[in-house]
Design a protein around this motif. Structure first.
Motif, PDB file in Angstrom:
ATOM      1  N   LEU A   1       0.779  -1.464  -0.134  1.00  0.00           N
ATOM      2  CA  LEU A   1      -0.285  -0.060  -0.150  1.00  0.00           C
ATOM      3  C   LEU A   1       0.771   1.102   0.087  1.00  0.00           C
ATOM      4  O   LEU A   1       1.507   1.474   1.180  1.00  0.00           O
ATOM      5  N   ILE A   2       0.588   2.481  -0.668  1.00  0.00           N
ATOM      6  CA  ILE A   2       1.385   3.740  -0.463  1.00  0.00           C
ATOM      7  C   ILE A   2       0.170   4.434   0.137  1.00  0.00           C
ATOM      8  O   ILE A   2      -1.111   4.638   0.783  1.00  0.00           O
ATOM      9  N   VAL A   3       1.088   4.720   1.433  1.00  0.00           N
ATOM     10  CA  VAL A   3       0.488   5.438   2.384  1.00  0.00           C
ATOM     11  C   VAL A   3       1.314   6.833   2.697  1.00  0.00           C
ATOM     12  O   VAL A   3       2.654   7.358   2.617  1.00  0.00           O
ATOM     13  N   ARG A   4       0.341   8.096   2.972  1.00  0.00           N
ATOM     14  CA  ARG A   4       0.965   9.594   2.225  1.00  0.00           C
ATOM     15  C   ARG A   4       0.104  10.146   3.535  1.00  0.00           C
ATOM     16  O   ARG A   4      -0.560   9.843   3.165  1.00  0.00           O
ATOM     17  N   HIS A   5       0.813  11.412   3.739  1.00  0.00           N
ATOM     18  CA  HIS A   5       0.148  12.858   4.806  1.00  0.00           C
ATOM     19  C   HIS A   5      -1.201  13.205   3.867  1.00  0.00           C
ATOM     20  O   HIS A   5      -1.090  13.857   2.582  1.00  0.00           O
ATOM     21  N   ALA A   6      -2.591  13.721   4.151  1.00  0.00           N
ATOM     22  CA  ALA A   6      -2.805  14.556   3.517  1.00  0.00           C
ATOM     23  C   ALA A   6      -2.260  15.617   2.710  1.00  0.00           C
ATOM     24  O   ALA A   6      -1.963  16.698   4.064  1.00  0.00           O
ATOM     25  N   GLY A   7      -2.709  16.061   1.957  1.00  0.00           N
ATOM     26  CA  GLY A   7      -2.499  17.614   1.610  1.00  0.00           C
ATOM     27  C   GLY A   7      -1.243  17.875   1.473  1.00  0.00           C
ATOM     28  O   GLY A   7      -0.755  18.648   1.008  1.00  0.00           O
ATOM     29  N   LYS A   8      -0.440  17.093   0.936  1.00  0.00           N
ATOM     30  CA  LYS A   8       1.438  16.859   0.329  1.00  0.00           C
ATOM     31  C   LYS A   8       0.852  15.580  -1.117  1.00  0.00           C
ATOM     32  O   LYS A   8       0.215  15.338  -0.840  1.00  0.00           O
ATOM     33  N   HIS A   9       2.049  16.788  -1.173  1.00  0.00           N
ATOM     34  CA  HIS A   9       2.870  16.509  -2.717  1.00  0.00           C
ATOM     35  C   HIS A   9       3.879  16.790  -2.964  1.00  0.00           C
ATOM     36  O   HIS A   9       5.085  16.813  -2.319  1.00  0.00           O
ATOM     37  N   GLY A  10       4.359  16.086  -4.330  1.00  0.00           N
ATOM     38  CA  GLY A  10       5.693  16.375  -4.895  1.00  0.00           C
ATOM     39  C   GLY A  10       5.906  14.893  -4.062  1.00  0.00           C
ATOM     40  O   GLY A  10       7.352  14.646  -3.954  1.00  0.00           O
TER      41      GLY A  10
ATOM     42  N   ASP B   1       6.477  13.763  -1.078  1.00  0.00           N
ATOM     43  CA  ASP B   1       6.808  14.696   0.331  1.00  0.00           C
ATOM     44  C   ASP B   1       5.628  13.041   1.276  1.00  0.00           C
ATOM     45  O   ASP B   1       4.452  13.261   1.040  1.00  0.00           O
ATOM     46  N   MET B   2       6.104  12.642   2.642  1.00  0.00           N
ATOM     47  CA  MET B   2       5.705  12.411   3.713  1.00  0.00           C
ATOM     48  C   MET B   2       4.788  11.165   2.958  1.00  0.00           C
ATOM     49  O   MET B   2       3.691  10.677   3.609  1.00  0.00           O
ATOM     50  N   MET B   3       5.618  10.176   2.586  1.00  0.00           N
ATOM     51  CA  MET B   3       4.821   9.135   1.571  1.00  0.00           C
ATOM     52  C   MET B   3       5.657   7.543   1.044  1.00  0.00           C
ATOM     53  O   MET B   3       6.905   8.346   1.031  1.00  0.00           O
ATOM     54  N   GLU B   4       5.652   6.711   1.692  1.00  0.00           N
ATOM     55  CA  GLU B   4       6.327   5.762   1.729  1.00  0.00           C
ATOM     56  C   GLU B   4       4.977   4.767   1.223  1.00  0.00           C
ATOM     57  O   GLU B   4       3.998   4.567   0.952  1.00  0.00           O
ATOM     58  N   LEU B   5       5.530   3.448   0.376  1.00  0.00           N
ATOM     59  CA  LEU B   5       5.217   2.190   0.328  1.00  0.00           C
ATOM     60  C   LEU B   5       5.493   1.299   0.858  1.00  0.00           C
ATOM     61  O   LEU B   5       6.558   0.750   1.445  1.00  0.00           O
ATOM     62  N   ALA B   6       4.755   0.687   1.631  1.00  0.00           N
ATOM     63  CA  ALA B   6       4.023  -0.266   2.878  1.00  0.00           C
ATOM     64  C   ALA B   6       4.465  -1.549   2.314  1.00  0.00           C
ATOM     65  O   ALA B   6       3.034  -2.241   1.565  1.00  0.00           O
TER      66      ALA B   6
ATOM     67  N   SER C   1       2.481   0.298   9.759  1.00  0.00           N
ATOM     68  CA  SER C   1       2.215   0.850  11.751  1.00  0.00           C
ATOM     69  C   SER C   1       3.478   1.890  12.042  1.00  0.00           C
ATOM     70  O   SER C   1       3.031   2.898  12.962  1.00  0.00           O
ATOM     71  N   ARG C   2       5.139   1.559  11.474  1.00  0.00           N
ATOM     72  CA  ARG C   2       5.724   2.450  12.514  1.00  0.00           C
ATOM     73  C   ARG C   2       5.245   3.763  11.373  1.00  0.00           C
ATOM     74  O   ARG C   2       5.092   5.272  11.831  1.00  0.00           O
ATOM     75  N   PHE C   3       4.740   3.872  10.332  1.00  0.00           N
ATOM     76  CA  PHE C   3       4.770   5.582   9.470  1.00  0.00           C
ATOM     77  C   PHE C   3       3.277   6.106  10.399  1.00  0.00           C
ATOM     78  O   PHE C   3       3.357   6.893  10.590  1.00  0.00           O
ATOM     79  N   ALA C   4       2.584   5.011  10.790  1.00  0.00           N
ATOM     80  CA  ALA C   4       1.432   5.624  11.462  1.00  0.00           C
ATOM     81  C   ALA C   4       1.939   6.475  12.643  1.00  0.00           C
ATOM     82  O   ALA C   4       1.189   7.570  12.856  1.00  0.00           O
ATOM     83  N   GLU C   5       2.580   5.653  13.637  1.00  0.00           N
ATOM     84  CA  GLU C   5       2.854   6.645  14.508  1.00  0.00           C
ATOM     85  C   GLU C   5       3.353   7.634  14.824  1.00  0.00           C
ATOM     86  O   GLU C   5       3.687   8.564  15.264  1.00  0.00           O
ATOM     87  N   GLU C   6       4.112   7.457  13.302  1.00  0.00           N
ATOM     88  CA  GLU C   6       5.292   8.736  13.537  1.00  0.00           C
ATOM     89  C   GLU C   6       4.375   9.428  12.955  1.00  0.00           C
ATOM     90  O   GLU C   6       4.502  11.170  12.861  1.00  0.00           O
TER      91      GLU C   6
END
Length: 605
Positions: free
Chosen positions: A413-422, A424-429, A436-441
């Motif tokens: 799954l690709i997980v990213r922060h809402a409102g971010k583009h380019g 940023d703050m985006m990772e392939l889980a 879980s680590r991305f959600a904690e951060e």
């Protein structure tokens, strides 16, 4: 009578009461209009208080009385320059130089105007002539550095700027100009040192404070940048740009209420910025709705060197603009507010403003409400011959709970922060631990989860195509070819690999050959489904020729900063021209409707 009026005006000028001096002369308008010397004085006063259009009238009056008056010719040239009419300013400058070929000031002004017209080589020759007539001409040396820089001769421009500083070590403008040049080429630490040199000479210089704050911001030193921007604001409390910068920095430091106060102060001033047409007269006037509190369609390069005048107005959360702040000359409104993830309050204000103006609206903010990632994934899920990965909006705390409950199984799954583009703050889980680590951060933030589609080409590279939709046109903007799944043009190796650049150029020239009739039909279906006047898509093609959709919104950047990729520029210009035609068409439709209404009421009267 004439000497008396002139003496009164000069007394007021000596006391710094320029507005009162202007009023005194205007009260004797009929008498003044018969005396070329006083016409010139009035024109110069109007220039001094920032009213070049009014100054033009009086310099022209002086010339009607005395056609060979060089003072009036020079003043008229400066007035045209101040009003942005550089073509007429150039012609006045040519007359002044013909009359006094050994006047360094006339050559300097001509160089200034030629630079504004983009005629840098001629500008350099004029400035060199000014310097040859006046070897210590500080302004000419400073402007010469700017011209050399515009010609792309960076080392020579830097030397010229340094020379200006050495010639005039106590001149704050020289140090400020050097700092600006260093900052433009991202040498922020040295730029800050140059601004500090200027401030040591003039401790209350606005430009040094303001531009130093920009450099500190670029270095990520937001606290220091804010302190410096606030010092600039103390020098010029009503400066719009300083207020905006303070607001942006307060947002970065997570002080939204203080930021809003800065932005509201600017909004209450009415029009925030003016962007005059490249040539006069402008074909029409556009009003751009922009919010510093939400994401926007990037517009600066899109409207640069356009055929229309543009004013910018702020749309802010919980703020109602006064429609009277807008010029009656506005023909078309362009909504730039494009981010709905955290900007719904802003969007509500933009909708209210757009509806209150009673003008045609390009990209009406109401149409933006369903353009967040989750809504787009639902809206385009049924497009034939397209692959639209499912996207879900979720709070980070809810995602942490779902991971703990074992409710997340479909990886990757690709997980990213809402409102971010380019990217940023985006990772392939690829597994629950990574997610879980991305959600904690992420703490208490809002996230998006998107199904991952492996869109790699048979050669192992990943290709991301960008199109811009303008009206009913589908125009290619770029192709980014990367080694991994997260592809952004600026971070690829394309600048050093010729075959990649050739492939991008071929795509730009003939996108139909790459996407085929089926792919272009998919893009047209997306255009009709989204319904915006102007927006972009990032997409790819899978092994079956289906269009894989990554992102569709009105927030995509279009620019002409394409060093090493100059073949892109004609296609960017094509997008800009299509955007201009779209606005011009809406403006003409509005003018026609007004004219028809006026005719109807005239016949009914």
């Amino acid at each position: 009578m004439v000497p008396s009026i002139l003496a009164q005006a000069e007394t007021l000028m000596d006391a710094g009461r320029y507005d009162d001096a202007i009023k005194t002369l205007l009260l004797a308008r009929e008498l003044v209009s018969r005396e070329p010397t006083i016409c010139n004085t009035l024109g110069s006063l109007l220039l001094h208080v920032g009213k070049p259009q009014d100054a033009i009238v009086w310099f022209e009056t002086a010339l009607a009385l005395e056609p060979d008056c060089i003072q009036a010719v020079s003043g008229l040239g400066m007035a045209y320059q101040g009003s942005g009419d550089f073509g007429r300013a150039l012609r006045c400058g040519e007359r002044a130089i013909a009359a006094q070929p050994d006047d360094a000031v006339s050559w300097y002004r001509q160089g200034f105007v030629l630079l504004e017209l983009g005629r840098s080589i001629e500008a350099l020759a004029s400035l060199d002539r000014a310097i040859s007539l006046k070897s210590d001409y500080k302004l000419a040396f400073g402007k010469r550095a700017e011209v050399i820089e515009s010609l792309g001769k960076v080392p020579e421009a830097m030397q010229a700027a340094l020379r200006s500083c050495h010639m005039s070590p106590e001149d704050v403008t020289s140090w400020s100009r050097l700092g600006d040049l260093l900052q433009k080429y991202r040498d922020f630490d040295k730029a800050i040192a140059a601004y500090d040199k200027g401030l040591s000479r003039c401790p209350e210089d606005f430009s040094c404070f303001f531009n130093k704050a920009l450099a500190l911001d670029a270095l990520g030193r937001f606290g220091d940048a804010l302190v410096t921007a606030q010092r600039a604001l103390r020098v010029e409390p009503d400066n719009r740009e300083a207020l905006i910068l303070c607001g942006k920095l307060e947002l970065k430091l997570e002080h939204p209420a203080v930021a809003h106060a800065c932005f509201q102060t600017v909004a209450e001033m009415g029009v925030v910025r003016n962007h005059p047409a490249a040539t006069k007269p402008a074909k029409f006037r556009a009003l751009l709705l922009f919010s510093p509190e939400a994401g926007n369609t990037p517009y600066e390069d899109l409207i640069r060197d356009s055929c229309f005048d543009a004013d910018v107005l702020f749309a802010l959360r919980h703020y109602r603009n006064d429609p009277q702040d807008c010029s009656d000359q506005v023909d078309v409104v362009v909504n730039l507010v494009s981010e709905t993830d955290f900007g719904l309050d802003v969007m509500a204000s933009a909708i209210d403003l757009a509806d209150s103006l009673h003008r045609p609206v390009v990209n009406h903010p109401r149409l933006m409400l369903a353009t967040d990632r989750e809504s787009i994934s639902r809206r385009l899920s049924g497009v034939e011959d397209a692959v639209m990965p499912a996207t879900t909006r979720i709070e980070a705390k809810d995602l942490r709970r779902r991971v703990r409950d074992g409710d997340m199984n479909a990886f990757p799954l690709i997980v990213r922060h809402a409102g971010k583009h380019g990217g940023d703050m985006m990772e392939l889980a690829g597994d629950a631990d990574t997610l879980s680590r991305f959600a904690e951060e992420a703490g208490e933030r809002t996230l998006y989860l998107t199904d991952f589609v492996n869109y790699s080409s048979p050669d192992g590279f990943f290709r991301k195509y960008r199109f811009i939709f303008v009206g009913d046109q589908i125009l290619p903007y770029h192709l980014a070819i990367g080694d991994g799944w997260k592809v952004h043009h600026a971070s690829t190796r394309m600048a050093g690999i010729e075959w990649m650049r050739r492939e991008e150029e071929a795509f730009l020239n003939e996108p139909e050959r790459v996407f085929g009739a089926k792919g272009m039909a998919v893009l047209d279906a997306i255009r009709r489904q989204i319904g915006l006047d102007y927006f972009g898509i990032d997409c790819s093609l899978d092994s079956e020729g289906r269009v894989v959709i990554f992102e569709v919104n009105a927030s995509m950047l279009v620019h002409l900063h394409n060093a090493g990729f100059e073949y892109k520029n004609p296609h960017v210009i094509r997008i800009k021209q299509a955007f201009e035609r779209l606005l011009e068409r809406r403006a003409k439709e509005y003018r026609s409707s007004v004219s028809a209404a006026d005719t109807f009421w005239a016949k009914s009267a």
